[in-house]
Design a protein around this motif. Sequence first.
Motif, PDB file in Angstrom:
ATOM      1  N   LEU A 173       0.864  -1.179   0.000  1.00  0.00           N
ATOM      2  CA  LEU A 173       0.000   0.000   0.000  1.00  0.00           C
ATOM      3  C   LEU A 173       0.895   1.221   0.000  1.00  0.00           C
ATOM      4  CD1 LEU A 173      -2.368  -1.218   2.844  1.00  0.00           C
ATOM      5  CD2 LEU A 173      -2.809  -1.325   0.392  1.00  0.00           C
ATOM      6  N   SER A 221      -3.761   7.474   0.043  1.00  0.00           N
ATOM      7  CA  SER A 221      -3.145   6.154  -0.070  1.00  0.00           C
ATOM      8  C   SER A 221      -3.925   5.299  -1.062  1.00  0.00           C
ATOM      9  CB  SER A 221      -3.072   5.475   1.302  1.00  0.00           C
ATOM     10  OG  SER A 221      -4.358   5.343   1.849  1.00  0.00           O
ATOM     11  N   ASN A 256      -3.725   1.068  -3.083  1.00  0.00           N
ATOM     12  CA  ASN A 256      -3.081  -0.232  -3.185  1.00  0.00           C
ATOM     13  C   ASN A 256      -2.171  -0.285  -4.403  1.00  0.00           C
ATOM     14  OD1 ASN A 256      -5.651  -0.243  -4.713  1.00  0.00           O
ATOM     15  ND2 ASN A 256      -5.085  -2.353  -5.236  1.00  0.00           N
TER      16      ASN A 256
END
Length: 180
Positions: free
Chosen positions: A80, A97, A99
């Motif tokens: 991540l 943020s 993945n």
Amino acid sequence: MVVSIDVKHTFRFPIHLVVQTHFTKYPNDKEKSVQRVDVLEHKIDYKKGIDYRRRVAICENVLPQLLRKFSILNEENIQLEEEAWLDMKTGSLRLESHNVTWAQYAKMGEESHFTTSSENPNWTQFEQHGEININGLGPFGKVLEVFTKQFLNTGVKRSLRIMDDLLTERCGNKSTTLVS
């Protein structure tokens, strides 16, 4: 389908302590799935007063073994990436943020803000919006959507509890209030 979650939380600690705790919370014994956090980029713009950081968290794959029977989901680790902009003048922190692992099948994104609380200047307001959008997996994607909704809800609660615990351990015994 897009699965989303919105959270507001008040930490009864000053923003500089909350921000410092955010940047140093992992790895720890309270969340064993986060194995490490690597800083990929860190630069400070003194003119604008912005401290920028780009980090990647290496996490254990927490998918149930039933789902990991599908080869695309049987990764050992999940990555991540987080970007952080700390406004050194106001002390506010903005995070984005997403993945890295499985990005071609699922888009997970979060945007978070830490700001001084309007209720009390010694408290910190946290707001987060997160979404997961699964695509290209057909009917199997629906199964993953059910899992990810539960995963998002429990993950946010666990992360807030870890922050609360760490702040209390580092700064004293004070309570925080979950707004929603």
